[in-house]
Design an enzyme around this catalytic site. Structure first.
Site, mmCIF file in Angstrom:
data_model
loop_
_atom_site.group_PDB
_atom_site.id
_atom_site.type_symbol
_atom_site.label_atom_id
_atom_site.label_comp_id
_atom_site.label_asym_id
_atom_site.label_seq_id
_atom_site.Cartn_x
_atom_site.Cartn_y
_atom_site.Cartn_z
ATOM 1 N N ASP A 46 -0.155 4.385 1.221
ATOM 2 C CA ASP A 46 -0.366 5.333 2.304
ATOM 3 C C ASP A 46 0.428 4.957 3.551
ATOM 4 O O ASP A 46 0.826 3.803 3.738
ATOM 5 C CB ASP A 46 -1.851 5.444 2.635
ATOM 6 C CG ASP A 46 -2.470 4.107 3.037
ATOM 7 O OD1 ASP A 46 -2.242 3.109 2.326
ATOM 8 O OD2 ASP A 46 -3.169 4.044 4.075
ATOM 9 N N GLU A 57 -5.020 1.872 3.068
ATOM 10 C CA GLU A 57 -4.959 0.689 3.938
ATOM 11 C C GLU A 57 -4.977 1.068 5.408
ATOM 12 O O GLU A 57 -5.607 0.393 6.221
ATOM 13 C CB GLU A 57 -3.686 -0.117 3.620
ATOM 14 C CG GLU A 57 -3.617 -1.490 4.298
ATOM 15 C CD GLU A 57 -3.057 -1.466 5.697
ATOM 16 O OE1 GLU A 57 -3.194 -2.486 6.418
ATOM 17 O OE2 GLU A 57 -2.466 -0.433 6.103
ATOM 18 N N GLU A 58 -4.295 2.154 5.743
ATOM 19 C CA GLU A 58 -4.183 2.530 7.154
ATOM 20 C C GLU A 58 -5.490 3.048 7.740
ATOM 21 O O GLU A 58 -5.592 3.208 8.965
ATOM 22 C CB GLU A 58 -3.081 3.591 7.327
ATOM 23 C CG GLU A 58 -1.684 3.127 6.927
ATOM 24 C CD GLU A 58 -1.120 2.027 7.822
ATOM 25 O OE1 GLU A 58 -1.823 1.599 8.759
ATOM 26 O OE2 GLU A 58 0.019 1.610 7.584
ATOM 27 N N HIS A 95 0.836 -1.210 0.000
ATOM 28 C CA HIS A 95 0.000 0.000 0.000
ATOM 29 C C HIS A 95 0.860 1.244 0.000
ATOM 30 O O HIS A 95 2.004 1.254 0.457
ATOM 31 C CB HIS A 95 -1.006 0.007 1.156
ATOM 32 C CG HIS A 95 -0.414 -0.051 2.542
ATOM 33 N ND1 HIS A 95 -0.023 1.067 3.222
ATOM 34 C CD2 HIS A 95 -0.176 -1.089 3.373
ATOM 35 C CE1 HIS A 95 0.419 0.723 4.429
ATOM 36 N NE2 HIS A 95 0.355 -0.578 4.539
ATOM 37 N N HIS A 150 4.466 2.064 12.957
ATOM 38 C CA HIS A 150 3.569 3.131 13.404
ATOM 39 C C HIS A 150 4.188 3.924 14.552
ATOM 40 O O HIS A 150 3.487 4.700 15.211
ATOM 41 C CB HIS A 150 2.204 2.580 13.842
ATOM 42 C CG HIS A 150 1.395 2.042 12.722
ATOM 43 N ND1 HIS A 150 0.034 1.818 12.828
ATOM 44 C CD2 HIS A 150 1.716 1.655 11.464
ATOM 45 C CE1 HIS A 150 -0.423 1.320 11.691
ATOM 46 N NE2 HIS A 150 0.584 1.214 10.851
ATOM 47 N N ASP A 208 0.390 -10.460 0.770
ATOM 48 C CA ASP A 208 0.342 -9.068 1.226
ATOM 49 C C ASP A 208 1.333 -8.897 2.366
ATOM 50 O O ASP A 208 1.965 -9.853 2.816
ATOM 51 C CB ASP A 208 -1.081 -8.726 1.676
ATOM 52 C CG ASP A 208 -1.318 -7.220 1.830
ATOM 53 O OD1 ASP A 208 -0.446 -6.424 1.439
ATOM 54 O OD2 ASP A 208 -2.392 -6.841 2.349
ATOM 55 N N ASP A 255 6.526 0.169 6.585
ATOM 56 C CA ASP A 255 5.084 0.008 6.445
ATOM 57 C C ASP A 255 4.523 1.147 5.600
ATOM 58 O O ASP A 255 4.159 2.169 6.136
ATOM 59 C CB ASP A 255 4.443 -0.009 7.836
ATOM 60 C CG ASP A 255 2.957 -0.274 7.815
ATOM 61 O OD1 ASP A 255 2.446 -0.732 6.776
ATOM 62 O OD2 ASP A 255 2.294 -0.017 8.841
#
Length: 495
Positions: free
Chosen positions: A122, A189-190, A120, A460, A216, A155
Site C-alpha cells: 500500500d 502498513e500506512e 508493503h 509521503h 523491513d 515507500d
C-alpha cells in the site's frame, strides 16, 4: 599561591587535552573489512519498467474500509505473478486477510532458523491540492531522466519489487537458501498494519515459527545529512519509536461572542496545549543514539569527531545542538506534536466543545503509560478529557548488533555500498515490523535507498522518485544479502 593555582589549572587543562586527543584519535573504527564480491549483470532499464507498471496501481489503503481499492490490489497480485514467474513457481504463496501476502521459500536445512524480508504493497494518497506541484503525474510510473517517478517508488513498492527481482534472479541461477526465507508484504502498513502484518505474525506464531531475524523498510544510505561526515552513512534501525496519539476534549458553556467569559473553551484548551508543548520530555544521548554516534565518531572529520568521541565531557553541548534540529532531536527524546484542534462553527458564537489531538513518538525506555502521565501533568487541567487511540503501540525492543542478521546486513552493505559508513540507528516512524516482535528478537529496519537532504521530504511528499541506478543497487543488495545469510552452503549463483 596564585602561581600554584595557575599551575594546577594548567595541569588539569593539559590532562584534559591529552585525554580528549587520545580518545579522539585512538578510538578504532568499527567498520568491518569484507572481501569484494562479483557484481551480477542487471538489466536496470527492464527492472525499472517492471517497477513502473506497479506504480500506476492506486493501492491506497484505508483504516476504515478494508475493501477500498481492492481491484487495484488484485491487479498488483496478478502483475507480480506475471513478472516473477520463477518466484511464484518456487515459493509457496498465501493471501492473508484481504490482500496481505506471505511467501515461503523452503531452505535446504530444515534445522536452520528461518529469516524474513518485509515490504508493503500500500501507499499513501496524494495530499489534496498538491497534485500540480509534482513534476510528473504521481501515479504515472514514468521512467524519465534516469528516475522512476511516482507514489510508492521509495515507500514501499521499490523495496517489494527489488526483493522479488533478487529472488527471481537467484532462483534462475539455481540458488536455494540454507534457511527458509519468508517474504512478507502487508497491504495496510500506512494505516497501522492491523489487517496485514499483524495477522501474518500471529499466523507464524501459531505455526511455531521463530525467526532468526527480520529486515523491513527503515533507515537508508544518507549523504550530506550528518555534519562532519564526508562519506555516506548506511544507518540500520535497531528499534523504532512507539506511537501514541491521545484525543483531548473540553466542554464549556456556549454563548454569544459579545459577552465572552474570562476564559473561553478555546482559550483554556489552547493554554493547556501550550503548556504541554513547552514541557517536552527529557532528551538524552544514550541507547541506540549513543551507539550510532559512537560508531560514526571515528569516521568523522574536525570538531565533530572531537565532540562525538568525547561525550563523557561534551554531552551537554552536543545535546543542545542536536535538539535544535527536528530530525536529530527526534532521536534523543519522545517527541510531542500537536496535530488537531477543532472548535466552533460561527464567528460570533463561543463554542461549547473543543477537540484536540496530540501525537507522541516514544523513545525506547518510555511507555504509553509514562507518556500519558507526563501529558496529564503538563496539561494542568483535570477538566480536559483524555482518550487513547486504539492503534497506539509501545516502542519496539532494541535488536542486538551481535546477531547473525545484523552481521549479514553489515557485511552486505560493506560489499554493495563500500564507500558508506555502516552504523546502527533509530527508526523514528512506525513500520509493519513492530508486529513481528512476537516471532523474533532481532528486527532490523533498513532500505537500500540513497538519500540526500532534498530526498527526505519526498517520503509521503511531493515528487517521490528513485533513480534507475539506485534501484539496480537495491536489487543487488537483497540478492547479496540472501547469499550472505545462507553462508557458504549451497551452489554459488551464476552471474
Amino acid at each position: 599561591m596564585i602561581k600554584r593555582i595557575l599551575l594546577a589549572l594548567l595541569l588539569v587543562v593539559g590532562v584534559l587535552v591529552v585525554a580528549v586527543a587520545g580518545k579522539t584519535w585512538l578510538t578504532p573504527s568499527r567498520q568491518i573489512a569484507v572481501a569484494p564480491v562479483a557484481k551480477p549483470a542487471i538489466d536496470a532499464e527492464a527492472a525499472a519498467k517492471r517497477l513502473s507498471s506497479a506504480i500506476v496501481l492506486h493501492t491506497v489503503a484505508s483504516a476504515d474500509d478494508p475493501t477500498l481499492n481492492a481491484a487495484e490490489f488484485d491487479k498488483l497480485h496478478l502483475l507480480l505473478a506475471q513478472q516473477y514467474p520463477k518466484l511464484h513457481a518456487t515459493l509457496k504463496k498465501e493471501v492473508i486477510g484481504q490482500h496481505a501476502l506471505l511467501y515461503t521459500w523452503a531452505g535446504t536445512d530444515a534445522k536452520a532458523p528461518p529469516i524474513a524480508l518485509m515490504a508493503h504493497q500500500d501507499v499513501v494518497p496524494i495530499a489534496s491540492g498538491t497534485e500540480k506541484s509534482w513534476s510528473q503525474d504521481p501515479f504515472s510510473g514514468l521512467v524519465h531522466d534516469g528516475y522512476i517517478w511516482g507514489r510508492g517508488t521509495m515507500d514501499n513498492k521499490g523495496n517489494l519489487l527489488s526483493q522479488m527481482e533478487a529472488i527471481e534472479m537467484l532462483i534462475g541461477s539455481g540458488f536455494q537458501p540454507k534457511q527458509t526465507v519468508y517474504l512478507i508484504a502487508g497491504d495496510d502498513e500506512e494505516v497501522n498494519g492491523l489487517r496485514g502484518a499483524k495477522p501474518i505474525a500471529e499466523l507464524l506464531k501459531s505455526r511455531a515459527v521463530r525467526l532468526s531475524w527480520v529486515l523491513d523498510e527503515g533507515l537508508a544510505v544518507i549523504d550530506g545529512v550528518i555534519g562532519g561526515l564526508d562519506r555516506p552513512a548506511a544507518l540500520v534501525g535497531l528499534a523504532e519509536k512507539g506511537y501514541g496519539t491521545f484525543f483531548l476534549s473540553l466542554d464549556a458553556a456556549p454563548g454569544h461572542s459579545s459577552m465572552p467569559p474570562p476564559h473561553s473553551a478555546i482559550g483554556t484548551m489552547g493554554a493547556a496545549l501550550a503548556r504541554l508543548e513547552n514541557d517536552q520530555m527529557p532528551a538524552s544521548i544514550g541507547g541506540v543514539a549513543g551507539e550510532m554516534f559512537a560508531t560514526l565518531a571515528p569516521e568523522m572529520k574536525g570538531i565533530n569527531r572531537v565532540m562525538l568521541s568525547n561525550l563523557w565531557l561534551t554531552t551537554p553541548l552536543v545535546k543542545s545542538q542536536l535538539e535544535k534540529n527536528p530530525s536529530t532531536n527526534a532521536t534523543l527524546r519522545t517527541t510531542t506534536a500537536l496535530t488537531i484542534l477543532q472548535a466552533g462553527n460561527k464567528d460570533n458564537v463561543l463554542p461549547g466543545h473543543v477537540d484536540a489531538a496530540v501525537n507522541f513518538r516514544l523513545l525506547p525506555g518510555d511507555t504509553l503509560a509514562s507518556v500519558e502521565a507526563h501529558m496529564r501533568k503538563a496539561l494542568g487541567n483535570d477538566t480536559i478529557q483524555v482518550k487513547s487511540y486504539a492503534g497506539n503501540a509501545e516502542p519496539s525492543p532494541i535488536s542486538p548488533t551481535d546477531n547473525a542478521g545484523y552481521r549479514a546486513i553489515q557485511q552486505t552493505l560493506r560489499q554493495e555500498f563500500p564507500e558508506a559508513v555502516v552504523a546502527p540507528g533509530l527508526m523514528t516512524a512506525a513500520t509493519d515490523s513492530r508486529h513481528m516482535s512476537i516471532v523474533s528478537d532481532a528486527i532490523y529496519r533498513f532500505s537500500p535507498l540513497r538519500l540526500d537532504p532534498q530526498d527526505l521530504s519526498r517520503f509521503h511528499g511531493t515528487n517521490e522518485r528513485i533513480s534507475v541506478s539506485n534501484y539496480a543497487e537495491m536489487i543487488k543488495f537483497y540478492r547479496q544479502l540472501l547469499i550472505n545469510a545462507s553462508g557458504p552452503i549451497g551452489p554459488t549463483p551464476a552471474l
